[in-house]
Design an enzyme around this catalytic site. Structure first.
Site, PDB file in Angstrom:
ATOM      1  N   VAL A  93       0.840  -1.211   0.000  1.00  0.00           N
ATOM      2  CA  VAL A  93       0.000   0.000   0.000  1.00  0.00           C
ATOM      3  C   VAL A  93       0.873   1.259   0.000  1.00  0.00           C
ATOM      4  O   VAL A  93       0.380   2.361   0.205  1.00  0.00           O
ATOM      5  CB  VAL A  93      -0.942  -0.014   1.237  1.00  0.00           C
ATOM      6  CG1 VAL A  93      -1.935  -1.161   1.124  1.00  0.00           C
ATOM      7  CG2 VAL A  93      -0.156  -0.113   2.548  1.00  0.00           C
ATOM      8  N   HIS A 108      -4.836  -4.411  -1.945  1.00  0.00           N
ATOM      9  CA  HIS A 108      -5.067  -4.115  -0.520  1.00  0.00           C
ATOM     10  C   HIS A 108      -5.270  -2.625  -0.277  1.00  0.00           C
ATOM     11  O   HIS A 108      -5.222  -2.183   0.867  1.00  0.00           O
ATOM     12  CB  HIS A 108      -3.896  -4.632   0.327  1.00  0.00           C
ATOM     13  CG  HIS A 108      -3.879  -6.130   0.416  1.00  0.00           C
ATOM     14  ND1 HIS A 108      -2.789  -6.822   0.882  1.00  0.00           N
ATOM     15  CD2 HIS A 108      -4.793  -7.073   0.078  1.00  0.00           C
ATOM     16  CE1 HIS A 108      -3.048  -8.127   0.857  1.00  0.00           C
ATOM     17  NE2 HIS A 108      -4.260  -8.290   0.355  1.00  0.00           N
ATOM     18  N   CYS A 116     -14.703   6.950   2.123  1.00  0.00           N
ATOM     19  CA  CYS A 116     -15.831   7.286   2.998  1.00  0.00           C
ATOM     20  C   CYS A 116     -16.659   6.017   3.257  1.00  0.00           C
ATOM     21  O   CYS A 116     -17.151   5.387   2.307  1.00  0.00           O
ATOM     22  CB  CYS A 116     -16.731   8.342   2.350  1.00  0.00           C
ATOM     23  SG  CYS A 116     -18.211   8.702   3.348  1.00  0.00           S
ATOM     24  N   CYS A 119     -20.508   6.873   1.899  1.00  0.00           N
ATOM     25  CA  CYS A 119     -20.929   6.991   0.483  1.00  0.00           C
ATOM     26  C   CYS A 119     -19.967   6.316  -0.481  1.00  0.00           C
ATOM     27  O   CYS A 119     -20.231   6.282  -1.685  1.00  0.00           O
ATOM     28  CB  CYS A 119     -21.109   8.471   0.126  1.00  0.00           C
ATOM     29  SG  CYS A 119     -19.543   9.372  -0.072  1.00  0.00           S
ATOM     30  N   CYS A 135     -15.965  13.311   5.079  1.00  0.00           N
ATOM     31  CA  CYS A 135     -15.854  12.902   3.675  1.00  0.00           C
ATOM     32  C   CYS A 135     -15.880  14.166   2.820  1.00  0.00           C
ATOM     33  O   CYS A 135     -16.652  15.095   3.070  1.00  0.00           O
ATOM     34  CB  CYS A 135     -17.043  12.002   3.306  1.00  0.00           C
ATOM     35  SG  CYS A 135     -17.214  11.705   1.528  1.00  0.00           S
ATOM     36  N   LEU A 201      13.984 -13.679  -0.466  1.00  0.00           N
ATOM     37  CA  LEU A 201      15.213 -13.865   0.321  1.00  0.00           C
ATOM     38  C   LEU A 201      15.365 -15.307   0.782  1.00  0.00           C
ATOM     39  O   LEU A 201      16.459 -15.799   0.990  1.00  0.00           O
ATOM     40  CB  LEU A 201      15.133 -12.991   1.592  1.00  0.00           C
ATOM     41  CG  LEU A 201      15.829 -11.675   1.652  1.00  0.00           C
ATOM     42  CD1 LEU A 201      15.718 -11.110   3.063  1.00  0.00           C
ATOM     43  CD2 LEU A 201      17.284 -11.774   1.217  1.00  0.00           C
ATOM     44  N   ARG A 202      14.226 -15.956   0.991  1.00  0.00           N
ATOM     45  CA  ARG A 202      14.215 -17.312   1.565  1.00  0.00           C
ATOM     46  C   ARG A 202      12.960 -18.029   1.069  1.00  0.00           C
ATOM     47  O   ARG A 202      12.189 -17.443   0.335  1.00  0.00           O
ATOM     48  CB  ARG A 202      14.224 -17.211   3.084  1.00  0.00           C
ATOM     49  CG  ARG A 202      13.039 -16.417   3.654  1.00  0.00           C
ATOM     50  CD  ARG A 202      13.117 -16.283   5.164  1.00  0.00           C
ATOM     51  NE  ARG A 202      14.138 -15.337   5.577  1.00  0.00           N
ATOM     52  CZ  ARG A 202      13.916 -14.025   5.690  1.00  0.00           C
ATOM     53  NH1 ARG A 202      12.740 -13.514   5.385  1.00  0.00           N
ATOM     54  NH2 ARG A 202      14.866 -13.209   6.083  1.00  0.00           N
TER      55      ARG A 202
HETATM   56  N1  APR Z   1      14.221  -9.118  -0.967  1.00  0.00           N
HETATM   57  C1  APR Z   1      13.374 -10.134  -1.266  1.00  0.00           C
HETATM   58  N2  APR Z   1      12.482 -10.652  -0.394  1.00  0.00           N
HETATM   59  C2  APR Z   1      12.447 -10.120   0.838  1.00  0.00           C
HETATM   60  C3  APR Z   1      13.310  -9.065   1.239  1.00  0.00           C
HETATM   61  C4  APR Z   1      14.232  -8.564   0.280  1.00  0.00           C
HETATM   62  N3  APR Z   1      15.072  -7.558   0.557  1.00  0.00           N
HETATM   63  N4  APR Z   1      13.046  -8.781   2.552  1.00  0.00           N
HETATM   64  C5  APR Z   1      12.053  -9.606   2.942  1.00  0.00           C
HETATM   65  N5  APR Z   1      11.703 -10.421   1.920  1.00  0.00           N
HETATM   66  C6  APR Z   1      10.640 -11.435   1.924  1.00  0.00           C
HETATM   67  C7  APR Z   1      10.549 -12.273   3.189  1.00  0.00           C
HETATM   68  O1  APR Z   1      11.368 -13.431   3.078  1.00  0.00           O
HETATM   69  C8  APR Z   1       9.053 -12.636   3.197  1.00  0.00           C
HETATM   70  O2  APR Z   1       8.820 -13.836   2.462  1.00  0.00           O
HETATM   71  O3  APR Z   1       9.425 -10.724   1.844  1.00  0.00           O
HETATM   72  C9  APR Z   1       8.375 -11.466   2.480  1.00  0.00           C
HETATM   73  C10 APR Z   1       7.612 -10.551   3.409  1.00  0.00           C
HETATM   74  O4  APR Z   1       6.540 -11.293   3.932  1.00  0.00           O
HETATM   75  P1  APR Z   1       5.407 -10.536   4.786  1.00  0.00           P
HETATM   76  O5  APR Z   1       6.070  -9.656   5.789  1.00  0.00           O
HETATM   77  O6  APR Z   1       4.454 -11.588   5.236  1.00  0.00           O
HETATM   78  O7  APR Z   1       4.698  -9.565   3.727  1.00  0.00           O
HETATM   79  P2  APR Z   1       3.591  -9.936   2.658  1.00  0.00           P
HETATM   80  O8  APR Z   1       3.811 -11.312   2.114  1.00  0.00           O
HETATM   81  O9  APR Z   1       3.551  -8.817   1.695  1.00  0.00           O
HETATM   82  O10 APR Z   1       2.222  -9.914   3.525  1.00  0.00           O
HETATM   83  C11 APR Z   1       1.020 -10.106   2.789  1.00  0.00           C
HETATM   84  O11 APR Z   1      -0.285  -9.712   4.767  1.00  0.00           O
HETATM   85  O12 APR Z   1      -0.496  -8.526   6.695  1.00  0.00           O
HETATM   86  C12 APR Z   1      -0.980  -8.649   5.434  1.00  0.00           C
HETATM   87  O13 APR Z   1      -1.976  -6.967   4.154  1.00  0.00           O
HETATM   88  C13 APR Z   1      -0.746  -7.389   4.646  1.00  0.00           C
HETATM   89  O14 APR Z   1      -0.185  -7.155   2.322  1.00  0.00           O
HETATM   90  C14 APR Z   1       0.170  -7.819   3.527  1.00  0.00           C
HETATM   91  C15 APR Z   1      -0.081  -9.310   3.438  1.00  0.00           C
END
Ligand code: APR
Length: 231
Positions: A93, A108, A116, A119, A135, A201-202
């Site tokens: 967001v 999201h 609002c 409305c 609003c 990253l993982r």
């Molecule tokens: N490069 C690549 N990946 C990364 C990096 C990076 N520098 N840093 C973090 N990550 C990865 C992490 O390994 C993880 O898998 O980004 C992911 C972040 O996961 P979340 O924090 O769960 O975020 P997200 O998946 O976007 O969450 C989804 O959950 O809480 C709700 O609405 C919220 O949009 C969000 C949704």
């Protein structure tokens, strides 16, 4: 290798981590500092609108000064230079895809927008919203952040599923694959016969569903991935 006419990309908080914006579930993430039920549900807003506004005000102000990183820039380049269509769907967001010059579908919502509750009017949110914010259309004191909270239906789902069911390549970048419906997008794409790749990253909760994995920092892996697609 199947011709790629349409790419669908899903981004999550990980793509913005190197822009200084916190993720949700990594070490020290937003959900380790706040409870979802206190700040990210319609019930939370009804119970304590001041706390919810303050939570989003802080994130809105931080995002306003955040800069896109090389990963956002690379996706904007892909969207402008790729000969086929690139549909960019984001769970984020923070508005960083737009700052990089890309067009994203915000499933999201957006911190920069107000909604609002009476409305349905939307407008550019002030940096700080307050309880009883009027609003700008109907004047009712029912403005809320234009954010999709847990328990609410994400935006633009028809357009997103249309794109998933006709794509040739699906990529998920920086998302933990823990929140539906976004976590299920890879299965939709697979049913359409698309190739699937995860850049993270993982491992994520959905890693098992992807054909390919590119591990590393998004600011490094995404530009290299885009270069290969544009070669
Ligand atoms: N490069 C690549 N990946 C990364 C990096 C990076 N520098 N840093 C973090 N990550 C990865 C992490 O390994 C993880 O898998 O980004 C992911 C972040 O996961 P979340 O924090 O769960 O975020 P997200 O998946 O976007 O969450 C989804 O959950 O809480 C709700 O609405 C919220 O949009 C969000 C949704």
């Amino acid at each position: 290798m199947r011709r790629i006419d349409r790419i669908v990309i899903l981004t999550g908080a990980g793509i913005s981590a190197e822009s200084g914006l916190g993720t949700f579930r990594d070490e020290g993430g937003l959900w380790s500092q706040h409870r979802i039920e206190d700040v990210a549900t319609p019930e939370a807003f009804a119970r304590n609108p001041d706390l919810v506004h303050r939570f989003y005000n802080a994130r809105r102000i931080q995002a306003a000064s955040a800069k896109p990183n090389a990963a956002h820039d690379a996706l904007a380049r892909l969207q402008s230079d790729f000969p086929g269509e690139v549909v960019l769907v984001t769970q984020n967001v923070d508005g960083l895809h737009e700052k990089a010059g890309a067009q994203a579908i915000h499933m999201h919502g957006e911190l920069s927008r107000a909604l609002c509750a009476s409305c349905g009017h939307r407008w550019d949110a002030p940096p700080e919203m307050v309880v009883g914010e009027p609003c700008t259309a109907c004047r009712a004191p029912t403005a809320r952040p234009d954010i999709v909270w847990f328990g609410e239906m994400p935006y633009h789902m028809d357009d997103i599923f249309d794109a998933l069911q006709t794509c040739d390549l699906f990529a998920a970048i920086g998302t933990s694959g823990q929140v539906y419906p976004a976590a299920g997008f890879v299965q939709e794409a697979r049913m359409a016969g698309a190739a699937t790749v995860e850049l993270n990253l993982r491992d994520s909760d959905m890693s098992h569903a992807f054909d390919d994995h590119i591990t590393g920092l998004a600011s490094k892996t995404v530009p290299a991935w885009v270069d290969r697609l544009l070669a």
